[in-house]
Design a protein around this motif. Structure first.
Motif, PDB file in Angstrom:
ATOM      1  N   THR A 138       0.818  -1.212   0.000  1.00 56.75           N
ATOM      2  CA  THR A 138       0.000   0.000   0.000  1.00 56.75           C
ATOM      3  C   THR A 138       0.855   1.267   0.000  1.00 56.75           C
ATOM      4  OG1 THR A 138      -0.075  -0.212   2.391  1.00 56.75           O
ATOM      5  CG2 THR A 138      -1.999  -1.003   1.207  1.00 56.75           C
ATOM      6  N   GLY A 139       2.093   1.129  -0.441  1.00 59.23           N
ATOM      7  CA  GLY A 139       3.005   2.276  -0.404  1.00 59.23           C
ATOM      8  C   GLY A 139       2.840   3.201  -1.597  1.00 59.23           C
ATOM      9  N   ARG A 140       3.865   4.046  -1.777  1.00 63.64           N
ATOM     10  CA  ARG A 140       3.852   5.056  -2.844  1.00 63.64           C
ATOM     11  C   ARG A 140       3.698   4.437  -4.233  1.00 63.64           C
ATOM     12  NH1 ARG A 140       9.138   7.810  -3.048  1.00 63.64           N
ATOM     13  NH2 ARG A 140       9.636   6.425  -1.364  1.00 63.64           N
ATOM     14  N   VAL A 160      -6.862  -4.604  -2.600  1.00 59.88           N
ATOM     15  CA  VAL A 160      -5.507  -4.465  -2.084  1.00 59.88           C
ATOM     16  C   VAL A 160      -5.346  -5.326  -0.837  1.00 59.88           C
ATOM     17  CG1 VAL A 160      -6.025  -2.422  -0.661  1.00 59.88           C
ATOM     18  CG2 VAL A 160      -3.702  -2.781  -1.495  1.00 59.88           C
ATOM     19  N   TYR A 161      -4.159  -5.929  -0.699  1.00 58.04           N
ATOM     20  CA  TYR A 161      -3.870  -6.724   0.492  1.00 58.04           C
ATOM     21  C   TYR A 161      -2.761  -6.069   1.285  1.00 58.04           C
ATOM     22  CZ  TYR A 161      -1.771 -10.214   3.469  1.00 58.04           C
ATOM     23  OH  TYR A 161      -1.236 -10.856   4.560  1.00 58.04           O
ATOM     24  N   ALA A 168      -4.528  -1.228   4.849  1.00 55.76           N
ATOM     25  CA  ALA A 168      -5.323  -1.788   3.749  1.00 55.76           C
ATOM     26  C   ALA A 168      -6.586  -0.963   3.548  1.00 55.76           C
ATOM     27  CB  ALA A 168      -5.668  -3.240   4.043  1.00 55.76           C
ATOM     28  N   VAL A 169      -7.268  -0.657   4.651  1.00 52.29           N
ATOM     29  CA  VAL A 169      -8.542   0.061   4.547  1.00 52.29           C
ATOM     30  C   VAL A 169      -8.326   1.486   4.032  1.00 52.29           C
ATOM     31  CG1 VAL A 169     -10.469   0.994   5.909  1.00 52.29           C
ATOM     32  CG2 VAL A 169      -9.699  -1.355   6.268  1.00 52.29           C
ATOM     33  N   ARG A 170      -7.289   2.136   4.531  1.00 56.06           N
ATOM     34  CA  ARG A 170      -7.024   3.520   4.105  1.00 56.06           C
ATOM     35  C   ARG A 170      -6.763   3.577   2.596  1.00 56.06           C
ATOM     36  NH1 ARG A 170      -2.035   5.093   5.674  1.00 56.06           N
ATOM     37  NH2 ARG A 170      -2.431   4.436   7.802  1.00 56.06           N
ATOM     38  N   PHE A 171      -5.928   2.640   2.139  1.00 59.13           N
ATOM     39  CA  PHE A 171      -5.578   2.603   0.713  1.00 59.13           C
ATOM     40  C   PHE A 171      -6.818   2.290  -0.134  1.00 59.13           C
ATOM     41  CE2 PHE A 171      -3.926   0.774  -3.186  1.00 59.13           C
ATOM     42  CZ  PHE A 171      -2.807   1.537  -3.458  1.00 59.13           C
ATOM     43  N   ALA A 172      -7.580   1.303   0.321  1.00 63.62           N
ATOM     44  CA  ALA A 172      -8.764   0.870  -0.447  1.00 63.62           C
ATOM     45  C   ALA A 172      -9.769   2.014  -0.568  1.00 63.62           C
ATOM     46  CB  ALA A 172      -9.400  -0.328   0.226  1.00 63.62           C
ATOM     47  N   LYS A 173      -9.921   2.749   0.516  1.00 65.34           N
ATOM     48  CA  LYS A 173     -10.868   3.868   0.522  1.00 65.34           C
ATOM     49  C   LYS A 173     -10.427   4.939  -0.472  1.00 65.34           C
ATOM     50  CE  LYS A 173     -13.587   4.991   4.516  1.00 65.34           C
ATOM     51  NZ  LYS A 173     -13.407   5.243   5.916  1.00 65.34           N
ATOM     52  N   ARG A 174      -9.145   5.229  -0.436  1.00 66.28           N
ATOM     53  CA  ARG A 174      -8.612   6.281  -1.300  1.00 66.28           C
ATOM     54  C   ARG A 174      -8.861   5.960  -2.776  1.00 66.28           C
ATOM     55  NH1 ARG A 174      -2.290   7.784  -2.172  1.00 66.28           N
ATOM     56  NH2 ARG A 174      -2.655   9.240  -3.876  1.00 66.28           N
ATOM     57  N   TRP A 175      -8.733   4.660  -3.130  1.00 68.13           N
ATOM     58  CA  TRP A 175      -8.830   4.293  -4.550  1.00 68.13           C
ATOM     59  C   TRP A 175     -10.140   3.599  -4.894  1.00 68.13           C
ATOM     60  CZ3 TRP A 175      -5.680   6.819  -7.456  1.00 68.13           C
ATOM     61  CH2 TRP A 175      -4.457   7.248  -6.908  1.00 68.13           C
ATOM     62  N   ASP A 176     -11.023   3.526  -3.925  1.00 73.23           N
ATOM     63  CA  ASP A 176     -12.337   2.934  -4.146  1.00 73.23           C
ATOM     64  C   ASP A 176     -12.217   1.483  -4.642  1.00 73.23           C
ATOM     65  OD1 ASP A 176     -15.024   2.855  -4.195  1.00 73.23           O
ATOM     66  OD2 ASP A 176     -15.252   3.734  -6.199  1.00 73.23           O
ATOM     67  N   ILE A 177     -11.424   0.703  -3.931  1.00 71.12           N
ATOM     68  CA  ILE A 177     -11.299  -0.722  -4.233  1.00 71.12           C
ATOM     69  C   ILE A 177     -11.511  -1.504  -2.929  1.00 71.12           C
ATOM     70  CG2 ILE A 177      -9.752  -0.389  -6.227  1.00 71.12           C
ATOM     71  CD1 ILE A 177      -7.399  -1.020  -4.434  1.00 71.12           C
TER      72      ILE A 177
END
Ligand code: CTP
Length: 457
Positions: A138-140, A160-161, A168-177
């Motif tokens: 979930t990095g750059r 995303v895993y 995981a949740v923060r990244f998924a939220k940002r990209w709507d996945i």
């Protein structure tokens, strides 16, 4: 005589194309059809064309409607073709309505009603279901991947895993996945994997993904040991899976063109390759603080080794590393020198020393020079003994460039030829071997430095 012109990709030739050409021909006496090249389609973001140019031309020819078939290579070409061929009517389907009104000053523009419920895109999706990509990490880099994947049709970023729920949740939220913290659940919801986790975790994630029958695109350096690279590449091969290392330069059209010219003989036999890439990082960055996997060579070495391995191959006779270390022992600047039977090469990279990042390929008749950022190749020159003879080449590089390798990955999945590597298994294994040797020598070097310091204290 009324001359008509139309253009298209005509991929997976279908009824909509046939009817369009039939009506275009009926508008006049002579029909010219422009068929797009793969390279031009790529510049328009159309990366998923399945039929090659010859097949698409042949399909247009077979309709019997085209009096002449030409190739469309660039955006400005329509305008010049209209003048060149003395065109009376320009026509395309109604999906383009308004899009070509600017040509009305030069000829009549007719938008023909598009045939309903059929398109190449639809056929591509039915023949080849969308590949749902699961991202590990979930990095750059993972964040840069998603907008690029969205430029490539035929794939969708599904989830995303990350073992840490919050990330995981923060990244998924940002990209709507979707977010996954359980690997089994992750694998059961995706088709292919993109690995962008820390270097040292790649090997285990590659193995797990392959064992779950997934094709894998993995960030560079794929692994840091030659035996591990050979093991996972062999496993993938035996199981008819694709395992591709992500070094964006290898897949971008400008670098492909540069290699083509380098190997065409126009600069003679190649005797020297010098590749340099430096990028100043903050002292507290992960790259300059991770005690085992940090440093400039693990970060940038793949880029600078790439042109060398591509040109001279993987069978070097000698390799040596010269390094400038920071206070924490990590390499701030490293030069790898390789000796081959027919030439010599240097791969230089730095995170704490700035240098002229360029690629120089010298041969017996001339040399190729590409200035920074040559790793996103858009321009290069070929120089010869006669100082005023310079050939200049440019090529497009869209966005962050990851779209080229994603579309190549997809192409390899869809085509039966799974060996069409722009970066070969042997090259990936050789890179891992060089990384491994560097890390071993680094460790020994650091120990010597620490001992020497202790001795003087
Ligand atoms: N066309 C049409 N009716 C369709 C599909 C295409 O009249 N159902 C026309 C387009 O408007 C264009 C020509 O055929 O004038 C070539 O289009 P092309 O882009 O090659 O085909 P598409 O099926 O639209 O391809 P894609 O789905 O990849 O955009």
């Amino acid at each position: 005589m009324i001359k008509v012109i139309t253009y298209g990709t005509f991929d997976l030739f279908h009824q909509g194309h046939y009817r369009l050409l039939q009506r275009a021909k009926a508008l006049g006496d002579y029909l010219i059809v422009g068929v797009t090249t793969e390279a031009y389609d790529a510049t328009r973001g159309k990366f998923n064309v399945i039929d090659d140019l010859m097949t698409r031309i042949e399909n247009v020819r077979k309709t019997g409607f085209a009096d002449e078939i030409i190739i469309e290579e660039s955006a400005g070409q329509k305008f010049s073709d209209i003048k060149k061929y003395n065109i009376d009517i320009f026509t395309v389907g109604s999906d383009w309505t308004g899009g070509f009104d600017y040509l009305k000053d030069y000829c009549e523009v007719v938008y023909l009603e598009r045939t309903k419920n059929i398109s190449s895109t639809m056929l591509r999706e039915t023949n080849r279901p969308i590949q749902r990509i699961g991202i590990i990490g979930t990095g750059r880099i993972a964040a840069r991947f998603i907008p690029e994947a969205r430029q490539v049709s035929g794939v969708s970023a599904q989830g995303v895993y990350n073992p840490h729920t919050e990330s995981a949740v923060r990244f998924a939220k940002r990209w709507d996945i979707e977010a996954y913290t359980n690997l089994e659940e992750f694998f059961s919801n995706i088709d292919v994997v993109y690995i962008a986790s820390p270097h040292q975790t790649h090997y285990e994630y590659i193995k797990a993904s392959l064992e779950h029958g997934k094709h894998v695109l993995c960030e560079k350096p794929m692994v840091l040991r030659k035996s591990q690279a050979e093991e996972v590449l062999q496993y993938a091969k035996e199981h008819d899976l694709i395992l591709l290392e992500e070094i964006k330069t290898a897949y971008c059209p400008g670098f492909q063109k540069l290699l083509g010219i380098a190997c065409s003989g126009s600069i003679g036999s190649i005797r020297n390759v010098e590749a340099c890439f430096t990028k100043l990082e903050k002292a507290d960055s992960r790259e300059l603080t991770d005690p085992v996997y940090g440093g400039s060579f693990t970060e940038l070495g793949s880029y600078v080794l790439l042109p060398i391995l591509k040109i001279f191959g993987t069978e070097y006779q000698e390799i040596r590393f010269d390094t400038i270390r920071g206070e924490n022992g990590l390499d701030l600047f490293t030069k790898a020198s390789l000796v081959y039977p027919t030439g010599i090469a240097t791969a230089t990279c730095g995170l704490g020393v700035k240098s002229d990042g360029r690629l120089l390929i010298a041969g017996t008749k001339g040399y190729i020079i590409a200035e920074a950022p040559w790793w996103k190749t858009t321009y290069f020159e070929v120089h010869y003994e006669e100082a005023n003879r310079v050939d200049r080449y440019s090529e497009i590089f869209l966005g962050d460039g990851l779209r080229y390798e994603i579309s190549n990955f997809l192409y390899m999945i869809n085509k039966s030829n799974k060996d069409n590597f722009k970066l070969t298994r042997g090259e990936s294994a050789a890179m891992a071997g060089i990384m491994e040797r560097f890390m071993e020598e680094e460790r020994a070097g650091r120990r010597r430095e620490t001992a020497a310091r202790a001795g003087t204290d």
